[in-house]
Design a protein around this motif. Structure first.
Motif, mmCIF file in Angstrom:
data_model
loop_
_atom_site.group_PDB
_atom_site.id
_atom_site.type_symbol
_atom_site.label_atom_id
_atom_site.label_comp_id
_atom_site.label_asym_id
_atom_site.label_seq_id
_atom_site.Cartn_x
_atom_site.Cartn_y
_atom_site.Cartn_z
ATOM 1 N N ALA A 5 57.738 39.247 44.486
ATOM 2 C CA ALA A 5 57.098 37.971 44.167
ATOM 3 C C ALA A 5 55.915 38.247 43.242
ATOM 4 O O ALA A 5 55.327 39.339 43.296
ATOM 5 C CB ALA A 5 56.620 37.280 45.439
ATOM 6 N N PRO A 6 55.543 37.275 42.402
ATOM 7 C CA PRO A 6 54.393 37.466 41.512
ATOM 8 C C PRO A 6 53.085 37.620 42.290
ATOM 9 O O PRO A 6 52.929 37.076 43.385
ATOM 10 C CB PRO A 6 54.359 36.166 40.683
ATOM 11 C CG PRO A 6 55.640 35.469 40.920
ATOM 12 C CD PRO A 6 56.200 35.985 42.212
ATOM 13 N N ARG A 7 52.157 38.350 41.689
ATOM 14 C CA ARG A 7 50.879 38.651 42.337
ATOM 15 C C ARG A 7 50.121 37.387 42.735
ATOM 16 O O ARG A 7 49.565 37.319 43.831
ATOM 17 C CB ARG A 7 50.035 39.533 41.416
ATOM 18 C CG ARG A 7 48.723 39.953 42.041
ATOM 19 C CD ARG A 7 48.055 41.063 41.304
ATOM 20 N NE ARG A 7 47.524 40.599 40.036
ATOM 21 C CZ ARG A 7 46.606 41.239 39.347
ATOM 22 N NH1 ARG A 7 46.122 42.389 39.787
ATOM 23 N NH2 ARG A 7 46.165 40.779 38.206
ATOM 24 N N GLU A 8 50.073 36.383 41.877
ATOM 25 C CA GLU A 8 49.366 35.127 42.188
ATOM 26 C C GLU A 8 49.939 34.479 43.449
ATOM 27 O O GLU A 8 49.194 33.988 44.293
ATOM 28 C CB GLU A 8 49.453 34.148 41.019
ATOM 29 C CG GLU A 8 48.525 34.440 39.877
ATOM 30 C CD GLU A 8 47.081 34.006 40.155
ATOM 31 O OE1 GLU A 8 46.834 33.202 41.077
ATOM 32 O OE2 GLU A 8 46.207 34.505 39.439
ATOM 33 N N LEU A 9 51.259 34.503 43.572
ATOM 34 C CA LEU A 9 51.904 33.913 44.739
ATOM 35 C C LEU A 9 51.575 34.708 46.002
ATOM 36 O O LEU A 9 51.275 34.124 47.054
ATOM 37 C CB LEU A 9 53.424 33.848 44.532
ATOM 38 C CG LEU A 9 54.186 33.240 45.705
ATOM 39 C CD1 LEU A 9 54.070 31.724 45.667
ATOM 40 C CD2 LEU A 9 55.626 33.655 45.649
ATOM 41 N N VAL A 10 51.606 36.021 45.905
ATOM 42 C CA VAL A 10 51.269 36.872 47.053
ATOM 43 C C VAL A 10 49.820 36.620 47.465
ATOM 44 O O VAL A 10 49.505 36.484 48.658
ATOM 45 C CB VAL A 10 51.520 38.364 46.747
ATOM 46 C CG1 VAL A 10 51.058 39.237 47.910
ATOM 47 C CG2 VAL A 10 52.998 38.604 46.444
ATOM 48 N N PHE A 11 48.931 36.524 46.479
ATOM 49 C CA PHE A 11 47.523 36.234 46.783
ATOM 50 C C PHE A 11 47.411 34.904 47.537
ATOM 51 O O PHE A 11 46.684 34.801 48.529
ATOM 52 C CB PHE A 11 46.686 36.188 45.500
ATOM 53 C CG PHE A 11 45.226 35.988 45.773
ATOM 54 C CD1 PHE A 11 44.373 37.071 45.924
ATOM 55 C CD2 PHE A 11 44.693 34.711 45.890
ATOM 56 C CE1 PHE A 11 43.026 36.880 46.192
ATOM 57 C CE2 PHE A 11 43.349 34.514 46.157
ATOM 58 C CZ PHE A 11 42.510 35.601 46.301
ATOM 59 N N ASP A 12 48.135 33.887 47.058
ATOM 60 C CA ASP A 12 48.096 32.581 47.721
ATOM 61 C C ASP A 12 48.547 32.667 49.176
ATOM 62 O O ASP A 12 47.973 32.011 50.051
ATOM 63 C CB ASP A 12 48.966 31.568 46.970
ATOM 64 C CG ASP A 12 48.377 31.151 45.641
ATOM 65 O OD1 ASP A 12 47.156 31.366 45.414
ATOM 66 O OD2 ASP A 12 49.129 30.615 44.805
ATOM 67 N N VAL A 13 49.566 33.463 49.436
ATOM 68 C CA VAL A 13 50.057 33.624 50.812
ATOM 69 C C VAL A 13 49.001 34.311 51.671
ATOM 70 O O VAL A 13 48.738 33.886 52.802
ATOM 71 C CB VAL A 13 51.392 34.399 50.841
ATOM 72 C CG1 VAL A 13 51.786 34.775 52.269
ATOM 73 C CG2 VAL A 13 52.497 33.583 50.181
ATOM 74 N N VAL A 14 48.358 35.357 51.146
ATOM 75 C CA VAL A 14 47.309 36.059 51.900
ATOM 76 C C VAL A 14 46.131 35.119 52.168
ATOM 77 O O VAL A 14 45.575 35.085 53.269
ATOM 78 C CB VAL A 14 46.827 37.322 51.148
ATOM 79 C CG1 VAL A 14 45.604 37.931 51.824
ATOM 80 C CG2 VAL A 14 47.949 38.353 51.054
ATOM 81 N N ALA A 15 45.751 34.320 51.173
ATOM 82 C CA ALA A 15 44.566 33.466 51.270
ATOM 83 C C ALA A 15 44.821 32.161 52.038
ATOM 84 O O ALA A 15 43.864 31.515 52.479
ATOM 85 C CB ALA A 15 44.058 33.143 49.870
#
Length: 188
Positions: A51-61
């Protein structure tokens, strides 16, 4: 001193010890003496996510910056929110009906990292980071941290017990982030 008194003293001592242990495990009675501090690494743990980094960040946040799902509300409660940081309580079952509560600051540097610093918990010091690295096939999420305990070798032994459970919890969190990010990426 007769045996009933000795028995009463022993029972009281056992009760105090059990209450102290329960308070320490759950984070209700944090011990930060600053004497005999020993630190140990946590991790590293890494997971590759399709998955793209922005999407992974959104999931973590999500549990901190977004609207948490019902399942996440049972694990995380945001106590205070700022611009790029929150103060959050994390709830981790440790056995039976016992739940450990840690309170941590969580700082966000979109889209490359999320940093955690323990405020209250079963040990006096923990710092952690989730670093998100762009890759051709998606994102690598890398976890690293440091745990500190007091009271020399006694604290070090306690830290080994806590670190084992802490790292198991992080591994489960990484797996959950991977599953959710890949599920969201597949829907795009």
């Amino acid at each position: 001193m007769g045996w009933p008194v000795r028995l009463g003293v022993a029972a009281t001592g056992a009760g105090v010890a059990a209450a102290g242990y329960l308070g320490l495990v759950t984070g209700a009675v944090p011990v930060d003496l600053g004497a005999g501090r020993r630190t140990r690494p946590l991790g590293p743990q890494a997971v590759d996510i399709q998955a793209p980094r922005e999407l992974v960040f959104d999931v973590v946040a999500q549990p901190y910056l977004g609207r948490p799902t019902h399942a996440l509300r049972e694990k995380v409660e945001v106590l205070e929110r700022g611009g790029d940081m929150v103060l959050a309580a994390h709830f981790t079952p440790v056995g039976g009906r016992i739940t450990a509560t840690t309170v941590e600051t969580v700082r966000f540097a979109r889209p490359e990292r999320v940093d955690f610093r323990l405020v209250r918990g079963p040990v006096p010091h923990v710092t952690e980071s989730f670093v998100l690295i762009d890759q051709e096939t998606g994102t690598r999420l890398v976890y690293r941290g440091e745990m500190g305990t007091d009271l020399w070798s006694l604290g070090e032994r306690w830290g080994q017990v806590v670190a084992r459970r802490w790292e198991e919890t992080v591994a489960a969190s990484l797996a959950s982030v991977k599953d959710e990010a890949e599920r969201r990426a597949a829907r795009r």
